[in-house]
Design an enzyme around this catalytic site. Structure first.
Site, mmCIF file in Angstrom:
data_model
loop_
_atom_site.group_PDB
_atom_site.id
_atom_site.type_symbol
_atom_site.label_atom_id
_atom_site.label_comp_id
_atom_site.label_asym_id
_atom_site.label_seq_id
_atom_site.Cartn_x
_atom_site.Cartn_y
_atom_site.Cartn_z
ATOM 1 N N GLN A 1 21.493 -35.177 44.351
ATOM 2 C CA GLN A 1 22.211 -35.866 45.414
ATOM 3 C C GLN A 1 22.300 -37.360 45.093
ATOM 4 O O GLN A 1 21.530 -37.872 44.284
ATOM 5 C CB GLN A 1 21.522 -35.653 46.761
ATOM 6 C CG GLN A 1 21.451 -34.191 47.181
ATOM 7 C CD GLN A 1 20.824 -34.013 48.543
ATOM 8 O OE1 GLN A 1 21.388 -34.439 49.556
ATOM 9 N NE2 GLN A 1 19.665 -33.377 48.597
ATOM 10 N N HIS B 1 21.439 -29.012 40.812
ATOM 11 C CA HIS B 1 22.202 -30.090 41.429
ATOM 12 C C HIS B 1 21.264 -31.188 41.895
ATOM 13 O O HIS B 1 20.049 -31.017 41.968
ATOM 14 C CB HIS B 1 23.015 -29.577 42.619
ATOM 15 C CG HIS B 1 22.183 -29.286 43.841
ATOM 16 N ND1 HIS B 1 21.319 -28.201 43.922
ATOM 17 C CD2 HIS B 1 22.057 -29.957 45.020
ATOM 18 C CE1 HIS B 1 20.719 -28.203 45.102
ATOM 19 N NE2 HIS B 1 21.134 -29.268 45.792
ATOM 20 N N HIS C 1 21.136 -23.632 42.844
ATOM 21 C CA HIS C 1 22.013 -24.109 41.772
ATOM 22 C C HIS C 1 21.539 -25.478 41.273
ATOM 23 O O HIS C 1 21.106 -26.312 42.076
ATOM 24 C CB HIS C 1 23.438 -24.223 42.307
ATOM 25 C CG HIS C 1 24.477 -24.328 41.249
ATOM 26 N ND1 HIS C 1 25.264 -23.273 40.846
ATOM 27 C CD2 HIS C 1 24.872 -25.378 40.488
ATOM 28 C CE1 HIS C 1 26.093 -23.666 39.905
ATOM 29 N NE2 HIS C 1 25.867 -24.941 39.660
ATOM 30 N N ASN D 1 16.008 -32.987 43.714
ATOM 31 C CA ASN D 1 14.899 -32.180 44.201
ATOM 32 C C ASN D 1 14.993 -30.822 43.522
ATOM 33 O O ASN D 1 16.060 -30.203 43.542
ATOM 34 C CB ASN D 1 14.987 -31.965 45.715
ATOM 35 C CG ASN D 1 14.904 -33.258 46.494
ATOM 36 O OD1 ASN D 1 14.243 -34.197 46.081
ATOM 37 N ND2 ASN D 1 15.573 -33.304 47.641
#
Length: 361
Positions: free
Chosen positions: A171, A169, A167, A156
């Protein structure tokens, strides 16, 4: 790629992925953390057949911290974070505030870079290739857990999407069930095989890449207007789907059908960073110069591990934005939220044309 497995102070797993074999990752986590206590529970909607995760502990998760308190940055200058080392290439750890936990699955965070101000599109091809290797390794390892039926890596990006940490990233969710979206794809693939004797995903890819841009995958008797290919390589094809749900939505398929990331060959792995990074850069140019970075969701669709018809499934990545034009978002209102019937304001062919216009020079 070098993989280093360690533990955080509260017992959660942390895995470093490095491009160099001589890197040593042995910094301990000095934070005084209590053991994780979660209340994750899976409930089933008898009316719709959906599974819903109830996770009340997530109300207390970290929410828009200042950059100098980012929990995904390396631990530096006396400030301790989720990453004990002072630098890293790619890092994966168990989420401190998971939506799924224990018998209800597992949630991991994957940090694409130690650079707080970067985005995935800023990565080098080598860095993006390392992320792909990490996604693949996590899929392989999580597939070994007896409670896991399906692995879903996703990213996302953007406050409009609901991201609470800036930051770069993503999932990785390991579900203890087959998700409704995947189950529906499998049912449609089985019906298509029974009706035509062919694979549904192969037919969709053939339609989108046909020289004349026409085909009739859905069996309505009409040609499906082509011109929706955005970017094509020797091993990957990116196109706007015929019935795109979102204003700007692209599906990225390997030309050789595989069930999940583990099935990609070396040639496809080598080409992926070139194709994907270019696609992300085009997304950031859709709405013109001076606009904020385009919010998006990037989602890997992989076959469930033990579902009937797994061999019919095709790995693919879905990339879409909820921004429909400059300064305006696509909201899921009555028809979409209430009846799951999407209404798209941007014709797929127009979206594809725009994404071709903004190609890197």
């Amino acid at each position: 790629m070098k993989k280093t497995v360690t533990k955080l102070a509260d017992g959660r797993a942390l895995v470093y992925y490095d491009s160099r074999d001589d890197v040593v990752r042995d910094a301990p986590d000095h934070r005084p953390l209590d053991p994780i206590s979660t209340t994750s529970e899976i409930r089933h909607d008898a009316l719709l057949g959906d599974a819903v995760a109830i996770a009340s502990h997530r109300q207390g998760r970290t929410y828009h911290p200042p950059a100098d308190e980012c929990p995904l940055c390396p631990s530096r200058d006396g400030r301790l974070s989720e990453i004990p080392d002072e630098d890293y290439d790619v890092a994966v750890f168990e989420n401190r505030f998971p939506s799924l936990a224990g018998d209800a699955g597992r949630c991991e965070v994957i940090c694409f870079s130690s650079d707080h101000d970067a985005s995935f599109a800023d990565l080098t091809e080598e860095q993006a290739g390392l992320v792909l290797a990490a996604w693949t390794d996590r899929t392989a390892e999580l597939a070994e857990l007896p409670e896991v039926e399906q692995v879903f890596p996703f990213e996302n990006r953007g406050a409009e999407i609901g991201v609470t940490l800036g930051h770069p990233h993503g999932q990785i969710y390991a579900y203890p069930f087959v998700t409704p979206r995947s189950a529906l794809m499998l049912r449609n693939a089985a019906a298509h095989r029974a009706e035509t004797g062919r694979n549904l995903f192969d037919d969709i890819l053939a339609r989108e890449t046909a020289p004349d841009g026409h085909g009739d995958v859905d069996g309505d008797g009409g040609g499906d207007s082509g011109g929706r290919v955005v970017l094509a390589g020797e091993h990957w094809v990116a196109f706007v789907p015929y019935a795109a749900h979102w204003p700007y939505e692209v599906h990225l398929y390997p030309r050789r059908r595989v069930a999940d990331l583990r099935g990609l060959d070396e040639a496809a792995r080598t080409e992926f960073p070139q194709i994907y990074l270019e696609l992300l850069k085009r997304f950031d140019r859709i709405f013109g110069e001076g606009e904020p970075l385009t919010p998006y969701i990037a989602a890997w669709h992989q076959a469930p591990f033990r579902a009937a018809g797994r061999e019919e499934f095709a790995l693919h990545l879905e990339l879409f934005t909820i921004r429909r034009t400059s300064g305006k978002l696509k909201f899921l209102a009555g028809s979409e939220s209430g009846m799951s019937v999407f209404i798209n304001d941007v014709p797929p062919e127009a979206a594809a044309e725009r994404l071709r216009e903004v190609a890197s020079k």
